[in-house]
Scaffold this motif. Sequence first.
Motif, short mmCIF file in Angstrom:
data_model
loop_
_atom_site.label_atom_id
_atom_site.label_comp_id
_atom_site.label_asym_id
_atom_site.label_seq_id
_atom_site.Cartn_x
_atom_site.Cartn_y
_atom_site.Cartn_z
N CYS A 215 0.85 -1.19 0.00
CA CYS A 215 0.00 0.00 0.00
C CYS A 215 0.88 1.24 0.00
CB CYS A 215 -0.87 -0.04 1.27
SG CYS A 215 -2.03 1.31 1.41
N HIS B 292 -0.50 4.40 0.96
CA HIS B 292 -1.12 5.50 1.71
C HIS B 292 -0.22 6.05 2.81
CE1 HIS B 292 -4.97 5.59 -0.21
NE2 HIS B 292 -5.29 4.36 0.12
N ASP B 293 0.67 5.21 3.32
CA ASP B 293 1.65 5.70 4.30
C ASP B 293 1.00 6.20 5.60
OD1 ASP B 293 4.27 5.97 4.89
OD2 ASP B 293 4.48 8.01 4.09
N CYS B 294 0.01 5.47 6.09
CA CYS B 294 -0.62 5.87 7.36
C CYS B 294 0.37 5.62 8.50
CB CYS B 294 -1.88 5.03 7.61
SG CYS B 294 -3.05 5.11 6.25
N CYS C 259 0.03 2.24 10.54
CA CYS C 259 -0.23 1.03 9.75
C CYS C 259 0.39 -0.23 10.37
CB CYS C 259 0.32 1.23 8.34
SG CYS C 259 -0.03 -0.18 7.28
S1 SF4 Z 1 -3.36 1.38 7.32
FE1 SF4 Z 1 -1.71 0.59 6.00
S2 SF4 Z 1 -2.73 -0.78 4.55
FE2 SF4 Z 1 -4.31 0.51 5.50
S3 SF4 Z 1 -4.54 2.24 4.12
FE3 SF4 Z 1 -3.04 2.87 5.67
S4 SF4 Z 1 -1.02 2.34 4.80
FE4 SF4 Z 1 -2.59 1.26 3.62
#
Ligand code: SF4
Length: 280
Positions: free
Chosen positions: A20, A22-24, A27
Amino acid sequence: MGDKTKIDWCDASWNPVTGCRHDCPYCYAYGIAKRFGAHLGDPLKWENHVLEHPVRTSETHEYMRMAGIKEGTVLPYPYDFDPTFHKYRLDIPFRWTWPRTIFVCSMADLFGNWVPEDWIIQVLEACRKAPWHRYLFLTKNPNRYDELEDKGIITPEDRNFWLGSTVTVETRDKMHYHSKMHTFQSCEPMLAPWPKAGPPNPESMKNHWMPEWVIFGAETGNRKGKVIPKKEWVDNAVQMCRNMGAAVFMKDSLRGIMGPDFVQEYPWEPFEKAGGGTPL
Ligand code: SF4
């Protein structure tokens, strides 16, 4: 990878796509992929990868063997958290003969902008080949659902598909509702207070599309700056769900915070356990 899962709101997870972008900061999947990854990708490039066959230790760096991983072991994340299409996993739901509620791509965002449409189509086709399961999808990019619906790639005939969107901050993240598809929201982790809901107003709800199910959860792990939700935030959010008639599922991470108000509801009847259901 397709397997039993520790995720408490589904029976199994299946990961035909991993990785992924998104770089949350919170995560959990990134940490797992880094820990069990084989680091085959080029860290200086942003690349997608397609695997027709699994990668085994014998094909990778010496250090995997030095780390004590048995020769011939299939590596779940050869390219760590780079988006990777594991085509050899597509038939897993078909091989599960008893019905399950499957979280599709718990280690990815299948609907991220970087995911080729062709990957998504192949995953959805694999789901349709095993229609006795219930498939839960979850994204931070629900606009992609709209695009795929507009193109007829996801259709209201997919009654066993549940389209989920992640909402961590009620006022910021986009939510996805649809009048003809099953939809749900995952509010995990809850990162900010939820506004107090007003009293139920059936008239104002009449013309709104609402999700049928909302999952709530607290951040886990030991991240610096970790947010611990207050009971009041959850109470407010639950009241909102009650107003719109959505089922509420609280993850175990909220059990201590919610005490006697802890609830786990589903918007569907459970499948019968193995020994029941529909064999092939
Ligand atoms: S938590 Fe992890 S897998 Fe989920 S959207 Fe954010 S970066 Fe992607």
